[in-house]
Design an enzyme around this catalytic site. Structure first.
Site: not given
Length: 392
Positions: A25, A27, A29, A186, A213, A216, A320
């Site tokens: 996990h 990302h 970006d 998102g 996701h 969370e 993350d």
């Protein structure tokens, strides 16, 4: 003791950075180098909140450490802005893999949302191809430097948009060219996975793996929907499954290692996740920063990571967003060792959990597990014998 050498509960110093790790996990970006953001931003005339790499990195960390997932996500406006060209995507992806390899990662799954990277005219397919070119270049550079790493793409759809089917088809088109799974990400509140039910049915019909996701920013309903409508094989974060666990203090107030013994009563959903071995992609620092664990407390020792681990959930360790949280996978393992007194055996179990959860063929997972077990054995032998680089 160096920054990466930690005393585990066994009393043996271990160099966590050199241990082989699995990243599930992470990302794209959320893992840029500040210096790269500065370079790319200058080339497109994008204004940044700081003018040097050190100050920019500090701005990202401070902005992310707000206790709000929404505020956390705002930091991505700047990273996504510099990832709109083929050249920008290739560079970011290449450096992403190089940084993982330096941190000891031997297998990584990189998630990102191609639909957010077409503002300058790239098609979805061109964006995926550019990222794959960068990932391949990063892996080749790492291997040339004597490191082992394999990386796959998790193609992500934004849950507030209406492109789920389109992005699912994109992922399947690239399944033999780097794409290993599908995700939705998102704003979690108000956007259940079931709004993409058609896409998830398509992915299931194509036998294409899904991680979602869930658990969370939103709670148990989000997890339930990810498993039912989304057919998720893994839960992205999933930390709030702990809200379906009730701890009943033992009547005789027995204590073990100074802690009270209690009885854990699992709700039906928590029992399902645990008993079926559905992996949880836990991200300790990020979960604290975004407020995902606020029901349990406001410090890292309140994170239900250890509770879930001790109860037999298939927990994995992840970063993350390395830029925003100011972390590495090594650092997250160090944090767990410091907080919960884990030893080398615990770190091995957590790593093998991630191997088992990886979107790889069985034969590849078996080979990867054997490599990791052998490496941990060597680290244990070196540490106990005082070998250089293993805690001596």
């Amino acid at each position: 003791m160096t920054q990466t050498q930690h005393e585990a509960a066994s009393g043996v110093a271990i160099d966590i950075r050199t241990l082989p790790k699995i990243s599930l996990h992470d990302h794209l970006d959320g893992g840029l180098r500040p210096a790269t953001i500065l370079d790319l931003a200058a080339g497109i005339g994008h204004d940044l909140p700081a003018g040097d790499a050190e100050a920019l990195g500090a701005w990202f960390r401070e902005s992310a450490d707000s206790g709000s997932l929404e505020r956390y996500l705002e930091t991505f406006d700047h990273t996504i802005a510099v990832m709109q060209t083929r050249e920008g995507l290739i560079r970011v992806a290449r450096e992403f893999v190089e940084d993982l390899a330096l941190d000891g990662v031997v297998y990584g799954e990189v998630r990102w949302a191609p639909e957010q990277h077409t503002a300058q005219g790239l098609s979805l397919d061109e964006a995926v191809e550019a990222v794959q070119e960068g990932l391949d270049a990063g892996a080749a550079a790492a291997i040339a430097a004597g490191r082992i790493i394999q990386v796959g793409q998790l193609i992500t759809a934004m849950r507030h948009a209406d492109r789920g089917q389109e992005i699912a088809e994109l992922a399947v088109r690239h399944r033999d060219r780097g794409a290993v799974g599908f995700d939705i990400a998102g704003a979690e509140n108000g956007f259940l996975p079931s709004r993409f039910a058609e896409a998830f049915t398509f992915l299931a019909s194509e036998q294409f793996p899904v991680t979602i996701h869930a658990g969370e920013a939103a709670g148990l309903e989000s997890i339930q929907d990810a498993l039912v409508a989304g057919r998720a094989l893994r839960l992205g974060h999933g930390v709030r499954i702990a809200e379906d666990i009730e701890i009943e203090e033992s009547a005789d107030e027995e204590q073990t290692d100074g802690q009270e013994v209690g009885i854990a009563n699992l709700g039906r959903l928590a029992a399902w996740v645990r008993d079926r071995g559905i992996p949880l992609e836990l991200c300790p620092s990020s979960n604290l920063q975004t407020g995902a664990i606020e029901a349990f407390g406001s410090t890292i020792d309140a994170h239900p990571f250890d509770l879930l681990y001790q109860l037999g959930f298939k927990v994995t360790v992840n970063t993350d967003n390395r830029l925003m949280s100011g972390v590495t996978l090594t650092g997250e393992f160090e944090l767990l060792v410091d907080t919960f007194d884990y030893d080398l055996g615990d770190l091995l179990e957590l790593t093998l959990n991630a191997v088992d959860a990886a979107f790889l063929p069985l034969e590849d997972r078996e080979a990867l597990a054997a490599h990791i077990a052998s490496s941990f054995d060597a680290a244990a032998a070196g540490a106990s014998g005082g070998a250089p680089g293993a805690g001596s």
